[in-house]
Write an enzyme that holds these catalytic residues in place. Structure first.
Site, PDB file in Angstrom:
ATOM      1  N   SER A   1       0.790  -1.167   0.071  1.00 23.49           N
ATOM      2  CA  SER A   1       0.202   0.140   0.066  1.00 23.49           C
ATOM      3  C   SER A   1       0.732   1.080  -0.087  1.00 23.49           C
ATOM      4  CB  SER A   1      -0.838  -0.121   1.152  1.00 23.49           C
ATOM      5  OG  SER A   1      -1.714   1.104   1.237  1.00 23.49           O
TER       6      SER A   1
ATOM      7  N   HIS B   1      -2.767  -1.003  -3.333  1.00 19.11           N
ATOM      8  CA  HIS B   1      -3.933  -0.160  -3.418  1.00 19.11           C
ATOM      9  C   HIS B   1      -3.748   0.866  -4.495  1.00 19.11           C
ATOM     10  CE1 HIS B   1      -4.793  -1.931   0.805  1.00 19.11           C
ATOM     11  NE2 HIS B   1      -5.351  -2.662  -0.072  1.00 19.11           N
TER      12      HIS B   1
ATOM     13  N   ASP C   1      -3.610  -4.720   5.943  1.00 17.60           N
ATOM     14  CA  ASP C   1      -4.159  -5.408   4.823  1.00 17.60           C
ATOM     15  C   ASP C   1      -2.900  -6.529   4.637  1.00 17.60           C
ATOM     16  OD1 ASP C   1      -6.279  -3.905   4.180  1.00 17.60           O
ATOM     17  OD2 ASP C   1      -5.241  -2.329   3.744  1.00 17.60           O
TER      18      ASP C   1
END
Length: 344
Positions: free
Chosen positions: A13, A40, A132
């Site tokens: 991310s 992401h 995540d």
């Protein structure tokens, strides 16, 4: 696709591009593997990640199309606003429900790989915020795969690596530039704890299917965990709590998924949004009340005009109070509330 070929899944991310470049630079040209990457991304812009990584990678990098056959020595990058999933020799590109507020989802990719390929999977978590990838790594580990995270001290954002290290048995914690070379010598674990593996496989299959096309209620998500009093911030559907060895996460009956920090962050955003909506409504009410007061005054009804003017002043004062509350309010997130838990 050969049975000996590795399936390498990578998630990152914030700060992840630099880590990805370091990782692909170190991939051996002869590596017997296919690599799949989820970073992401904003859903509103084209991703240039394949072009960026192609400069440094020893083999092709591309955005796959739905149904593409998986080729060896190829790097597949998730497209914006689409989940990247694996299904027995093929790539699936789907717009199923978001997980942890994102599509593509790192956990959805990891879970689909674990479901289809078991011990052939290597899961890698790089730089990023919140947690995540932790749930997906847990599934990979439980189904016999190998887990790897970037050294938190090297990551630009260390929350994702720290979360994985605190919640999952991690096989390798390395600098990003050392990961590629290490893939060539990895061995499948000699012994794998497969207790409750059937349940893990079934749930991984269920959630992979949900990531593909939703329809979570009909597929039985409400039986996958314990019902909670909480509702989904995205669609207001009821949430079930899923326990993965102490890692708690949630999924609603339409399919949206959250870990605890992600759910808290989303709820905080909704609270702030509600504040702003209330403030706007009060300002609109004040304007309408003032306009009505002016109209009544022009018509000679001064007593009624005074009442409307008084109500307008009250609405204006309440709006200002809400504005001051918003400006004073200290922002809290899932990351800063759960950060200490992750580093224990």
């Amino acid at each position: 696709m050969r049975d000996s070929e590795r399936i390498v899944v990578v998630g990152c991310s914030a700060g992840g591009v630099e880590s990805l470049i370091a990782l692909v630079k170190g991939l051996p040209p002869e590596l017997d593997a296919s690599v799949f990457i989820v970073q992401h991304l904003s859903p509103n812009y084209r991703s240039a990640l394949p072009e960026i990584l192609s400069v440094h990678a020893p083999f092709p990098v591309k955005h796959p199309a739905d149904g593409d056959h998986i080729e060896p020595r190829t790097i597949y990058v998730a497209s914006p606003d689409h989940h990247l999933l694996l299904d027995n020799g093929h790539v699936l590109i789907k717009r199923g429900p978001k997980e942890n507020r994102f599509r593509p989802s790192i956990d959805a990719l990891f879970r689909s790989a674990a479901y289809s390929y078991g011990a052939r999977v290597v899961g890698i978590v790089l730089s990023g915020a919140l947690d995540d990838g932790t749930s997906g790594l847990w599934s990979i580990k439980r189904l016999g795969g190998i887990t790897m995270v970037q050294l938190p001290t090297e990551a630009a954002f260390d929350s994702m690596p720290l979360s994985a290290l605190s919640q999952v048995e991690i096989d390798h914690c390395l600098a990003a530039h050392d990961m590629g070379a290490s893939l060539d010598s990895l061995q499948v674990p000699a012994q794998v704890d497969t207790s409750n593996a059937i349940t893990v496989v079934e749930r991984a299959g269920l959630e992979t299917s949900i990531a593909g096309d939703g329809d979570a209620f009909r597929k039985g998500i409400m039986k996958a965990g314990e019902l909670t009093p909480f509702t989904c911030p995205e669609c207001h559907g009821v949430l079930v709590q899923i326990d993965e060895g102490g890692l708690l996460r949630y999924r609603c009956h339409t399919g949206h998924g959250y870990t605890r920090p992600a759910l808290l962050s989303e709820l905080v955003e909704k609270i702030e949004e509600t504040y702003w909506i209330s403030m706007r409504s009060l300002e609109e009410a004040a304007m309408l009340l003032e306009h009505t007061a002016d109209t009544l005054s022009e018509q000679g009804n001064s007593s009624a005009a005074a009442l409307f003017h008084e109500e307008a002043c009250i609405a204006t004062a309440e709006s200002r109070e809400l504005r001051e509350t918003l400006l004073r309010r200290k922002r809290f997130t899932g990351e800063n509330l759960f950060g200490e838990e992750k580093t224990d």
